[in-house]
Motif scaffolding. Structure first.
Motif, PDB file in Angstrom:
ATOM      1  N   LEU A  79       8.723  -3.666   3.713  1.00  0.00           N
ATOM      2  CA  LEU A  79       7.274  -3.811   3.585  1.00  0.00           C
ATOM      3  C   LEU A  79       6.814  -2.943   2.431  1.00  0.00           C
ATOM      4  CD1 LEU A  79       6.492  -3.355   7.384  1.00  0.00           C
ATOM      5  CD2 LEU A  79       6.600  -5.525   6.132  1.00  0.00           C
ATOM      6  N   SER A  80       5.883  -3.455   1.633  1.00  0.00           N
ATOM      7  CA  SER A  80       5.378  -2.628   0.538  1.00  0.00           C
ATOM      8  C   SER A  80       4.125  -1.888   0.985  1.00  0.00           C
ATOM      9  CB  SER A  80       5.094  -3.480  -0.704  1.00  0.00           C
ATOM     10  OG  SER A  80       4.132  -4.455  -0.431  1.00  0.00           O
ATOM     11  N   VAL A  81       4.006  -0.661   0.510  1.00  0.00           N
ATOM     12  CA  VAL A  81       2.850   0.181   0.814  1.00  0.00           C
ATOM     13  C   VAL A  81       2.363   0.809  -0.494  1.00  0.00           C
ATOM     14  CG1 VAL A  81       3.649   0.723   3.157  1.00  0.00           C
ATOM     15  CG2 VAL A  81       4.266   2.240   1.280  1.00  0.00           C
ATOM     16  N   GLU A  82       1.103   1.251  -0.494  1.00  0.00           N
ATOM     17  CA  GLU A  82       0.552   1.818  -1.728  1.00  0.00           C
ATOM     18  C   GLU A  82       0.936   3.276  -1.899  1.00  0.00           C
ATOM     19  OE1 GLU A  82      -3.640   1.097  -2.087  1.00  0.00           O
ATOM     20  OE2 GLU A  82      -3.303  -1.080  -2.209  1.00  0.00           O
ATOM     21  N   ASN A  83       0.945   4.008  -0.786  1.00  0.00           N
ATOM     22  CA  ASN A  83       1.253   5.439  -0.850  1.00  0.00           C
ATOM     23  C   ASN A  83       2.301   5.754   0.213  1.00  0.00           C
ATOM     24  OD1 ASN A  83       1.299   8.245  -0.398  1.00  0.00           O
ATOM     25  ND2 ASN A  83      -0.760   8.474  -1.225  1.00  0.00           N
ATOM     26  N   LEU A  84       3.547   5.871  -0.219  1.00  0.00           N
ATOM     27  CA  LEU A  84       4.663   5.977   0.722  1.00  0.00           C
ATOM     28  C   LEU A  84       4.600   7.259   1.555  1.00  0.00           C
ATOM     29  CD1 LEU A  84       7.207   4.870   1.946  1.00  0.00           C
ATOM     30  CD2 LEU A  84       8.468   5.587  -0.088  1.00  0.00           C
ATOM     31  N   ALA A  85       4.334   8.382   0.903  1.00  0.00           N
ATOM     32  CA  ALA A  85       4.300   9.656   1.646  1.00  0.00           C
ATOM     33  C   ALA A  85       3.239   9.595   2.745  1.00  0.00           C
ATOM     34  CB  ALA A  85       4.032  10.812   0.683  1.00  0.00           C
TER      35      ALA A  85
END
Ligand code: ZN
Length: 130
Positions: A79-85
């Motif tokens: 899944l792609s996310v904008e802010n991984l941390a």
């Protein structure tokens, strides 16, 4: 979050790539080695998402261990996310077990992290920052 790709563990890229070329009617992107995962990767653009074929480059590769235990097949969903941390922190707070507490390097130099299948319905989930 949206579906980024499906990762498939294969015994041999030279055998699996032509099969997916037939299925998808297109060529894979140039193969790439992912040192961190001790694997070689062939990626196909499949419309909304991608399909990633993974071949182990070492017996200690997570892909080699997966194939020994469960045979070749679907290995992870990404899944792609904008802010991984930030996503990792939020998911951990909500009770999801993390494999990676901090982002690491995946294919194409992207920042990735894995969630533990114990807490995600038995499916290894990879997050990618995009
Ligand atoms: Zn992947």
């Amino acid at each position: 979050m949206k579906l980024h790709h499906v990762g498939i563990a294969v015994e041999s890229l030279s055998e699996a790539v032509p099969v997916f070329e037939k299925l998808l009617g297109k060529k894979a992107a140039p193969e790439e080695t992912v040192a961190d995962q001790k694997s070689r990767v062939a990626t196909f653009d499949a419309g909304e998402g991608r399909i990633e074929l993974l071949e182990a480059t070492s017996a200690e590769s997570p892909i080699a261990r997966f194939i020994t235990k469960r045979g070749p097949g679907i290995h992870h969903l990404t899944l792609s996310v904008e802010n991984l941390a930030q996503s990792l922190a939020t998911l951990e707070q909500s009770g999801i077990e993390l494999v990676d507490r901090a982002p690491r390097a995946g294919a194409g130099g992207k920042r990735i992290a894995f969630l533990h299948p114990r807490s995600t319905a038995g499916v290894l989930i990879e997050l990618i920052e995009e």
